[in-house]
Design an enzyme around this catalytic site. Structure first.
Site, PDB file in Angstrom:
ATOM      1  N   LYS A 252       0.850  -1.303   0.127  1.00 40.06           N
ATOM      2  CA  LYS A 252      -0.108  -0.056  -0.109  1.00 40.06           C
ATOM      3  C   LYS A 252       0.882   1.180  -0.108  1.00 40.06           C
ATOM      4  O   LYS A 252       1.705   1.548   0.826  1.00 40.06           O
ATOM      5  CB  LYS A 252      -0.934  -0.124   1.133  1.00 40.06           C
ATOM      6  CG  LYS A 252      -1.784   1.369   1.499  1.00 40.06           C
ATOM      7  CD  LYS A 252      -2.615   1.339   2.640  1.00 40.06           C
ATOM      8  CE  LYS A 252      -3.419   2.493   2.855  1.00 40.06           C
ATOM      9  NZ  LYS A 252      -4.263   2.492   4.088  1.00 40.06           N
ATOM     10  N   ASP A 257      -2.529  10.271   3.776  1.00 43.52           N
ATOM     11  CA  ASP A 257      -3.994   9.819   3.990  1.00 43.52           C
ATOM     12  C   ASP A 257      -4.742  10.920   4.717  1.00 43.52           C
ATOM     13  O   ASP A 257      -4.460  10.892   6.129  1.00 43.52           O
ATOM     14  CB  ASP A 257      -4.049   8.534   4.562  1.00 43.52           C
ATOM     15  CG  ASP A 257      -5.603   8.148   4.675  1.00 43.52           C
ATOM     16  OD1 ASP A 257      -6.279   8.424   4.097  1.00 43.52           O
ATOM     17  OD2 ASP A 257      -5.698   7.188   5.400  1.00 43.52           O
ATOM     18  N   LYS A 264     -10.179  12.801   8.200  1.00 46.27           N
ATOM     19  CA  LYS A 264      -9.552  12.418   9.407  1.00 46.27           C
ATOM     20  C   LYS A 264      -9.630  13.760  10.250  1.00 46.27           C
ATOM     21  O   LYS A 264      -9.347  14.822   9.789  1.00 46.27           O
ATOM     22  CB  LYS A 264      -8.222  11.838   9.242  1.00 46.27           C
ATOM     23  CG  LYS A 264      -8.286  10.537   8.899  1.00 46.27           C
ATOM     24  CD  LYS A 264      -6.751   9.837   8.788  1.00 46.27           C
ATOM     25  CE  LYS A 264      -6.716   8.660   8.109  1.00 46.27           C
ATOM     26  NZ  LYS A 264      -7.395   7.492   8.693  1.00 46.27           N
ATOM     27  N   ASP A 275       1.606   6.124   5.577  1.00 47.57           N
ATOM     28  CA  ASP A 275       0.643   5.158   5.242  1.00 47.57           C
ATOM     29  C   ASP A 275       1.372   4.571   4.096  1.00 47.57           C
ATOM     30  O   ASP A 275       0.328   3.851   3.263  1.00 47.57           O
ATOM     31  CB  ASP A 275      -0.745   5.879   5.082  1.00 47.57           C
ATOM     32  CG  ASP A 275      -1.882   5.097   4.978  1.00 47.57           C
ATOM     33  OD1 ASP A 275      -1.966   4.058   5.602  1.00 47.57           O
ATOM     34  OD2 ASP A 275      -3.130   5.654   4.695  1.00 47.57           O
ATOM     35  N   ASP A 334     -12.060   7.301   3.325  1.00 47.44           N
ATOM     36  CA  ASP A 334     -11.028   6.922   4.364  1.00 47.44           C
ATOM     37  C   ASP A 334     -10.743   5.380   4.314  1.00 47.44           C
ATOM     38  O   ASP A 334      -9.591   5.075   4.686  1.00 47.44           O
ATOM     39  CB  ASP A 334     -11.224   7.536   5.819  1.00 47.44           C
ATOM     40  CG  ASP A 334      -9.938   7.700   6.630  1.00 47.44           C
ATOM     41  OD1 ASP A 334      -8.916   7.669   6.108  1.00 47.44           O
ATOM     42  OD2 ASP A 334     -10.159   7.671   7.786  1.00 47.44           O
ATOM     43  N   GLU A 336      -9.425   3.882   1.835  1.00 49.80           N
ATOM     44  CA  GLU A 336      -8.744   3.987   0.501  1.00 49.80           C
ATOM     45  C   GLU A 336      -7.749   2.926   0.120  1.00 49.80           C
ATOM     46  O   GLU A 336      -7.492   2.539  -0.990  1.00 49.80           O
ATOM     47  CB  GLU A 336      -8.068   5.309   0.331  1.00 49.80           C
ATOM     48  CG  GLU A 336      -6.799   5.606   0.949  1.00 49.80           C
ATOM     49  CD  GLU A 336      -6.686   5.374   2.521  1.00 49.80           C
ATOM     50  OE1 GLU A 336      -7.716   5.538   3.149  1.00 49.80           O
ATOM     51  OE2 GLU A 336      -5.402   5.050   2.892  1.00 49.80           O
ATOM     52  N   ARG A 338      -7.788  -0.311   0.783  1.00 47.16           N
ATOM     53  CA  ARG A 338      -8.232  -1.389   0.039  1.00 47.16           C
ATOM     54  C   ARG A 338      -8.738  -1.244  -1.554  1.00 47.16           C
ATOM     55  O   ARG A 338      -8.481  -2.116  -2.398  1.00 47.16           O
ATOM     56  CB  ARG A 338      -9.494  -1.943   0.852  1.00 47.16           C
ATOM     57  CG  ARG A 338     -10.658  -1.070   0.844  1.00 47.16           C
ATOM     58  CD  ARG A 338     -11.742  -1.471   2.032  1.00 47.16           C
ATOM     59  NE  ARG A 338     -11.282  -0.758   3.509  1.00 47.16           N
ATOM     60  CZ  ARG A 338     -11.812  -1.009   4.378  1.00 47.16           C
ATOM     61  NH1 ARG A 338     -13.041  -1.660   4.419  1.00 47.16           N
ATOM     62  NH2 ARG A 338     -11.231  -0.818   5.650  1.00 47.16           N
TER      63      ARG A 338
HETATM   64  N1  BES Z   1      -4.568   4.332   7.027  1.00 51.32           N
HETATM   65  C1  BES Z   1      -5.672   4.028   7.844  1.00 51.32           C
HETATM   66  C2  BES Z   1      -5.372   3.054   8.546  1.00 51.32           C
HETATM   67  C3  BES Z   1      -4.625   3.614   9.951  1.00 51.32           C
HETATM   68  C4  BES Z   1      -5.192   4.206  10.934  1.00 51.32           C
HETATM   69  C5  BES Z   1      -3.236   3.113   9.894  1.00 51.32           C
HETATM   70  C6  BES Z   1      -4.716   4.404  11.988  1.00 51.32           C
HETATM   71  C7  BES Z   1      -2.791   3.456  11.190  1.00 51.32           C
HETATM   72  C8  BES Z   1      -3.379   3.948  12.157  1.00 51.32           C
HETATM   73  C9  BES Z   1      -6.846   3.678   6.724  1.00 51.32           C
HETATM   74  O1  BES Z   1      -6.672   4.432   5.471  1.00 51.32           O
HETATM   75  C10 BES Z   1      -8.078   4.205   7.223  1.00 51.32           C
HETATM   76  O2  BES Z   1      -8.347   5.346   7.411  1.00 51.32           O
HETATM   77  N2  BES Z   1      -8.752   3.119   7.780  1.00 51.32           N
HETATM   78  C11 BES Z   1      -9.937   3.304   8.244  1.00 51.32           C
HETATM   79  C12 BES Z   1     -10.974   2.554   7.696  1.00 51.32           C
HETATM   80  C13 BES Z   1     -12.614   2.838   8.059  1.00 51.32           C
HETATM   81  C14 BES Z   1     -12.977   4.037   7.533  1.00 51.32           C
HETATM   82  C15 BES Z   1     -13.366   1.621   7.491  1.00 51.32           C
HETATM   83  C16 BES Z   1      -9.904   3.158  10.004  1.00 51.32           C
HETATM   84  O3  BES Z   1      -9.166   2.204  10.420  1.00 51.32           O
HETATM   85  O4  BES Z   1     -10.354   4.015  10.537  1.00 51.32           O
HETATM   86 ZN    ZN Z   2      -4.829   4.795   4.682  1.00 48.56          ZN
HETATM   87 MN    MN Z   3      -7.888   5.926   5.218  1.00 47.07          MN
END
Ligand code: BES
Ligand code: ZN
Ligand code: MN
Length: 495
Positions: A252, A257, A264, A275, A334, A336, A338
């Site tokens: 990834k 992000d 966020k 990220d 968010d 993104e 996947r």
């Molecule tokens: N890059 C983030 C995941 C992340 C969050 C990594 C905090 C490390 C620390 C990812 O893109 C994301 O934002 N995931 C969301 C998914 C949700 C919207 C279903 C998440 O984990 O909140």
């Molecule tokens: Zn992310």
């Molecule tokens: Mn994200």
């Protein structure tokens, strides 16, 4: 970092000219016939040094010893984790000292694996990031001479592997640590090309036009809001025979992000520069491969883009068509990771891979589930899962298998597309993996969620270089004949 390895007895060590000498002490190793042995015996008798992992004894300017500093550290019961803890304690006790060259000696039995993990841990602890400082301070420790009383070919190989691993980890840390304005998708592509300069390697970089032509509508949707053009990086390492099916590593590569329109919160948003740690780990593994040159074929795929809010950005509720033909309702911009990975997973089919492993800082839910100790492992294939788990144990770069029951995919159902990109909050790391699994049906597949392990927050903020060690251990393990591998594994268990 330079490593060398020698066979040495305790009595020879005073003559070695290092800035510091670290001796990993095993119970029962004290002959008492030599300078250092007598000194340790004295401390043990006085109750100043005990056989407890991490117990440290230090001296400065010891008469008859060339190294200015000598640190003796107990490895306790001698388990691999104890050896690692001992070396880290010894290094911590040298904090602030000028140590460019270091001797690291084991008095008792040390397995090749313990030597490798010890060397990697020492390099990890002595790493510093300097790229965006105006007055970068050069890294102090550059030379490590490893030694033990008995040194076999396996020890020498372990030290070669450690050196290659360290180079890979430091490549991964460098790129993950760089702020997003110094690590754009184009910068990652330049880095990949530079790593792939050597023999048996090549690198192709696709831009928005080519990615459009491939039909990667999901990846394109994430990139829409960004002024930085996306890059799809394809790396090859051809150490095996032409007909050998490759392992494909998919990283990834979200260089920043923001969450996009589903933005966020501001607190700690800077950490979203990490990220692209999955992508950085792929670059790291390729760096290691360029040094170690194992007889195996590896493909690296990096979908790289920023995730930004903009008038042109993708919106919640938008439906896009992925390269696989499946339509996706983007309910949360968010989620993104996947969306970029699914198209890369479809692209991976063309290599007829023996296995595909994606590596991603995918979900905050995985941080809640496993913390910073083990990466989340999801796999559609039991053998692949076992191999990755064992590679994790052997390298000390741990992971933990998570479930993939189909019931977890219920929440991804929607009226408006074949699949939604998010389900509810419950089991968030698993529902993310279930989404990816839909795009990885044509080969054995595994997914490593490294959201908790790829970087540290707080005072120790910085990239860890994980899971380069795990991946390199797995990839190099594929070159070993099955019978030999069994022996190696049972020896590992015994240790
Ligand atoms: N890059 C983030 C995941 C992340 C969050 C990594 C905090 C490390 C620390 C990812 O893109 C994301 O934002 N995931 C969301 C998914 C949700 C919207 C279903 C998440 O984990 O909140
Ligand atoms: Zn992310
Ligand atoms: Mn994200």
């Amino acid at each position: 970092m330079n490593f060398e390895i020698q066979k040495r007895q305790l009595a020879q060590l005073p003559r070695d000219a290092h800035d510091a000498l670290v001796v990993v002490w095993s119970p029962g190793a004290d002959s008492g016939q030599d300078l250092i042995g007598e000194w340790v015996n004295m401390a043990v008798k006085a109750g100043d040094f005990e056989h407890k992992a991490g117990s440290v004894l230090q001296s400065y300017g010891m008469a008859g010893v060339k190294a200015r500093r000598v640190v003796v550290v107990s490895c306790g019961e001698g388990k691999t984790a104890d050896h690692k803890a001992a070396i880290l304690a010894a290094w911590a006790s040298l904090k602030g000292a000028k140590v460019q060259s270091l001797g690291l000696h084991w008095t008792g039995d040390v397995s090749p694996e313990q030597m490798m993990q010890g060397a990697v841990a020492l390099a990890d602890a002595s790493y510093t990031y300097t790229t965006t400082l105006s007055k970068p301070k050069a890294r102090a420790l550059t030379r490590v001479s490893l030694s033990a009383e008995s040194v076999t070919a396996a020890h020498r190989h372990a030290v070669d592997k450690a050196a290659a691993t360290v180079a890979g980890i430091e490549t991964a840390k460098e790129w993950a640590n760089r702020p997003a304005n110094h690590a754009t998708p184009s910068d990652l592509a330049t880095a990949a090309r530079a790593i792939a300069k050597g023999p048996q390697m090549d690198c192709t970089v696709l831009g928005p036009k080519e990615v459009s032509k491939l039909g990667m509508g999901s990846f394109l949707a994430v990139a829409k809001g960004s002024a930085e053009p996306l890059r799809f990086i394809v790396m090859h390492y051809k150490g095996g025979k032409t007909q050998d099916a490759p392992v494909v590593l998919v990283g990834k590569g979200i260089t920043f992000d923001t969450g996009g329109i589903s933005m966020k919160p501001a607190a700690e948003m800077d950490e979203m520069k990490f990220d692209m740690s999955g992508a950085a780990s792929v670059l790291g593994v390729f760096k290691s491969l360029s040094i170690l040159r194992p007889q195996v074929n590896v493909v690296g795929l990096i979908p790289a883009t920023e995730n930004m809010p903009d008038g042109t950005a993708v919106k919640p509720g938008d439906v896009v068509t992925s390269m696989s033909g499946q339509t996706i309702e983007i309910l949360n911009t968010d989620a993104e990771g996947r969306l970029v990975l699914c198209d890369a997973l479809t692209y991976a089919e063309r290599f007829k891979p023996r296995a595909v492993i994606d590596i991603a800082t995918l979900t905050g839910a995985c941080v809640i589930a496993l913390g910073g100790v083990r990466s989340g492992l999801f796999a559609s294939d039991d053998q692949l899962a076992t191999d990755l788990q064992q590679a994790g144990e052997a390298s000390g770069d741990l992971c933990w298998r998570m479930p993939l029951d189909d019931d977890y995919a219920e929440g991804l159902k929607t009226k408006f597309a074949d699949v939604a990109n998010v389900a509810g909050r419950a089991g968030g790391s698993i529902t993310a993996a279930k989404f990816l699994q839909r795009f990885a049906k044509k080969y054995p597949w595994a997914h490593l969620d490294i959201a908790g392990t790829a970087w540290k927050s707080g005072a120790a903020k910085g990239a860890t270089g994980r899971p380069v060690s795990l991946l390199l251990e797995y990839v190099t393990g594929l070159t070993v004949a099955p019978a030999a591998k069994k022996v190696a594994t049972s020896r590992r268990r015994a240790a």
